[in-house]
Design a protein around this motif. Structure first.
Motif, PDB file in Angstrom:
ATOM      1  N   PHE A  48       0.839  -1.191   0.000  1.00 14.31           N
ATOM      2  CA  PHE A  48       0.000   0.000   0.000  1.00 14.31           C
ATOM      3  C   PHE A  48       0.877   1.244   0.000  1.00 14.31           C
ATOM      4  O   PHE A  48       1.815   1.372   0.769  1.00 14.31           O
ATOM      5  N   THR A  49       0.575   2.174  -0.895  1.00 14.12           N
ATOM      6  CA  THR A  49       1.172   3.502  -0.864  1.00 14.12           C
ATOM      7  C   THR A  49       0.077   4.511  -1.109  1.00 14.12           C
ATOM      8  O   THR A  49      -0.910   4.230  -1.805  1.00 14.12           O
ATOM      9  N   LEU A  50       0.236   5.682  -0.536  1.00 12.99           N
ATOM     10  CA  LEU A  50      -0.759   6.731  -0.731  1.00 12.99           C
ATOM     11  C   LEU A  50      -0.805   7.143  -2.194  1.00 12.99           C
ATOM     12  O   LEU A  50      -1.888   7.366  -2.765  1.00 12.99           O
ATOM     13  N   GLY A  51       0.361   7.230  -2.823  1.00 14.61           N
ATOM     14  CA  GLY A  51       0.404   7.578  -4.240  1.00 14.61           C
ATOM     15  C   GLY A  51      -0.317   6.552  -5.087  1.00 14.61           C
ATOM     16  O   GLY A  51      -1.030   6.892  -6.032  1.00 14.61           O
ATOM     17  N   VAL A 160       0.586   0.497   7.663  1.00 12.94           N
ATOM     18  CA  VAL A 160       1.198   1.446   6.726  1.00 12.94           C
ATOM     19  C   VAL A 160       0.152   2.373   6.132  1.00 12.94           C
ATOM     20  O   VAL A 160       0.411   3.565   5.903  1.00 12.94           O
ATOM     21  N   ALA A 161      -1.061   1.866   5.901  1.00  8.81           N
ATOM     22  CA  ALA A 161      -2.129   2.710   5.373  1.00  8.81           C
ATOM     23  C   ALA A 161      -2.526   3.767   6.391  1.00  8.81           C
ATOM     24  O   ALA A 161      -2.683   4.952   6.048  1.00  8.81           O
ATOM     25  N   SER A 166      -1.658  10.298   7.753  1.00  3.52           N
ATOM     26  CA  SER A 166      -1.255  11.459   8.543  1.00  3.52           C
ATOM     27  C   SER A 166      -0.672  12.581   7.689  1.00  3.52           C
ATOM     28  O   SER A 166      -0.604  13.732   8.141  1.00  3.52           O
ATOM     29  N   VAL A 167      -0.239  12.272   6.475  1.00  3.60           N
ATOM     30  CA  VAL A 167       0.364  13.315   5.631  1.00  3.60           C
ATOM     31  C   VAL A 167      -0.679  14.066   4.809  1.00  3.60           C
ATOM     32  O   VAL A 167      -0.360  15.063   4.152  1.00  3.60           O
ATOM     33  N   LEU A 168      -1.916  13.616   4.838  1.00  4.92           N
ATOM     34  CA  LEU A 168      -2.955  14.286   4.059  1.00  4.92           C
ATOM     35  C   LEU A 168      -3.289  15.648   4.666  1.00  4.92           C
ATOM     36  O   LEU A 168      -3.537  15.754   5.870  1.00  4.92           O
ATOM     37  N   ASP A 169      -3.335  16.669   3.835  1.00 14.11           N
ATOM     38  CA  ASP A 169      -3.759  18.005   4.294  1.00 14.11           C
ATOM     39  C   ASP A 169      -5.242  18.148   3.975  1.00 14.11           C
ATOM     40  O   ASP A 169      -5.633  18.784   2.989  1.00 14.11           O
TER      41      ASP A 169
END
Length: 248
Positions: A48-51, A160-161, A166-169
């Motif tokens: 899983f990656t946010l990208g 990890v997800a 936490s990096v989402l603005d």
């Protein structure tokens, strides 16, 4: 004009959680697609990656947009990532948005506590599956009970997800959303924490709270959620008709 519904699942589950909604929309003749995010469902072996999650949503949305309007629907983690996507600096081809069970800012003590609980649960025998199944047996109706876990549970992707969120603005993203938006929560949803803030940041958005329902609003009250999909689709049709009439 055709409207396609694109649906994004929550953490640990998969596209199968939307089976009731897919069946309902098919009966109405509304095209719909439910995606699997990296590390989930048919993509369980992927990291899983946010990208990767954002790219998955973008691919589905742009494919749907080639045929007309798009209603994007996200639940829980999928709703948070979809919020960041709809409110991105580059406006995507989304015409309306339903964010279900995702009105909390995933940062600080709240997120840390959730991750700690999830890791502790994961250390139980069978990764806590027996407890989870017991809860689902007693909270979900027969018509959706099998759907929620039919694609398997993404235990390995969970931490990890959660960390990635936490990096989402989200505050900046919410301020940029300018399409019809509905925030839908269950009455007993633990992620209702910032629902009023979310609504205040998206002009014209609506908050709908489903009584006697937990975080799993799509599966616990599927017919109610399906009716809310119908509401969003009818609103989109009415707005399109108004634009067509004004241009004549």
């Amino acid at each position: 004009m055709t409207t396609t519904v694109v649906m994004v699942h929550g953490i640990r589950t998969s596209a199968t959680m939307w089976r009731s909604q897919l069946a309902h929309l098919a009966e109405r003749g509304v095209p719909a697609v439910a995606v699997d995010l990296p590390g989930h469902g048919t993509r369980m072996t992927e990291a899983f990656t946010l990208g990767g999650a954002l790219a998955t949503i973008d691919d589905a949305v742009r494919t749907a947009a080639a045929n007309g309007r798009v209603l994007l629907v996200g639940h829980s983690m999928g709703g948070l990532v979809s919020t960041a996507y709809v409110g991105g600096e580059q406006k995507p081809p989304v015409d309306a948005f339903i964010a279900a069970s995702c009105t909390a800012i995933p940062r600080g003590v709240g997120l840390a506590t959730y991750r700690t609980l999830a890791r502790g649960f994961d250390r139980l025998p069978g990764r806590g599956a027996r407890i989870a199944e017991w809860v689902l047996d007693r909270t979900l109706p027969d018509e959706t009970r099998a759907d929620f876990g039919a694609g398997g549970y993404a235990y390995d992707a969970q931490d990890v997800a959660l960390r990635s969120l936490s990096v989402l603005d989200l505050l900046a993203a919410l301020r940029r959303i300018d399409v019809p938006t509905w925030f839908i929560n269950g009455q007993y949803d633990q992620l209702r924490l910032n629902e009023r803030l979310f609504v205040s940041l998206v002009p014209g958005s609506e908050l709908i709270v489903v009584p006697r329902t937990s975080h799993l609003v799509t599966a616990m009250r599927p017919r109610v959620f399906n009716a809310l999909l119908d509401l969003a689709l009818a609103t989109m049709d009415a707005q399109a008709s108004a634009v067509t009439s004004s241009s004549r």
